[in-house]
Design an enzyme around this catalytic site. Structure first.
Site, PDB file in Angstrom:
ATOM      1  N   GLU A   1      -1.056  -1.282  -4.878  1.00 58.52           N
ATOM      2  CA  GLU A   1      -2.290  -0.537  -5.111  1.00 58.52           C
ATOM      3  C   GLU A   1      -2.075   0.449  -6.254  1.00 58.52           C
ATOM      4  OE1 GLU A   1      -5.183   0.879  -1.974  1.00 58.52           O
ATOM      5  OE2 GLU A   1      -4.235   2.772  -2.571  1.00 58.52           O
TER       6      GLU A   1
ATOM      7  N   ASP B   1      -2.708   1.124   6.897  1.00 57.23           N
ATOM      8  CA  ASP B   1      -1.842   0.876   5.736  1.00 57.23           C
ATOM      9  C   ASP B   1      -1.391  -0.584   5.697  1.00 57.23           C
ATOM     10  OD1 ASP B   1      -1.414   3.874   4.988  1.00 57.23           O
ATOM     11  OD2 ASP B   1      -0.887   3.717   7.113  1.00 57.23           O
TER      12      ASP B   1
ATOM     13  N   ASP C   1       0.884  -1.162   0.000  1.00 64.22           N
ATOM     14  CA  ASP C   1       0.000   0.000   0.000  1.00 64.22           C
ATOM     15  C   ASP C   1       0.922   1.212   0.000  1.00 64.22           C
ATOM     16  OD1 ASP C   1      -2.339   1.582   0.197  1.00 64.22           O
ATOM     17  OD2 ASP C   1      -2.115   1.680   2.375  1.00 64.22           O
TER      18      ASP C   1
END
Length: 185
Positions: free
Chosen positions: A68, A141, A7
């Site tokens: 991501e 996160d 992330d």
């Protein structure tokens, strides 16, 4: 399959490693956050993200890295930092010959919760349940990184096969089946 989910972020870059296969129980192999100081110079921060990710790659030796996909936000500065951290993750993996796949936030939410509009609390709760963890992974996160890895394990294989089939169809000339050769239509 062992997947490192990333992330991306400059201040907090979530990382999580999940092992498993579609239809089989998943297992968390590691979770954490690579942190940098917001006061540090951008080049130094990117170097720290790279060093942190390289350490995770050394320790966990993933088969694939799921990152991501950066999406547009109103805060351009945040988007730039996220995109830069994302590029560092892709570079680290590619340098080692590890395939990289990008997943959108809504794709990850849908894979993990069943809804592409799920909030962070729902994603974290499902990650905890799917990985049979005693407590929710923190910070968010880290939970998001695990969700990325889960998403790829469940959806990535099918997506990769579809992309390969589309590519093969584009590069191969259309051929008639052998049963039609030599016959008039």
């Amino acid at each position: 399959m062992r997947v490192l989910g990333v992330d991306p972020g400059l201040t907090r870059c979530g990382v999580g490693v999940v092992e498993g296969a579609p239809g089989r129980p998943l297992r968390m192999a590691g979770v954490g956050v690579v942190r940098t100081s917001a006061e540090a110079e951008i080049g130094r921060r990117l170097l720290l993200v790279e060093e942190g990710l390289e350490s995770w790659l050394d320790e966990h030796r993933p088969d694939l890295v799921a990152v991501e996909r950066v999406f547009a936000q109103h805060n351009v500065r945040t988007v730039m930092g996220t995109a830069q951290a994302s590029a560092v993750a892709m570079l680290c993996a590619t340098r080692r010959g590890i395939p990289v796949t990008l997943h959108t936030p809504s794709e990850v939410k849908a894979a993990v919760t069943g809804s592409g509009r799920a909030d962070k609390a729902q994603v974290t709760a499902m990650v905890q349940r799917l990985l049979r963890l005693d407590a929710p992974p923190k910070p968010a996160d880290a939970a998001d990184a695990l969700a990325l890895a889960i998403c790829h394990i469940w959806r990535g294989g099918a997506t990769n096969r579809l992309q390969a089939a589309v590519q093969a169809a584009r590069t191969s000339p259309l051929k008639a089946p052998s049963s039609l050769k030599g016959t008039s239509r």
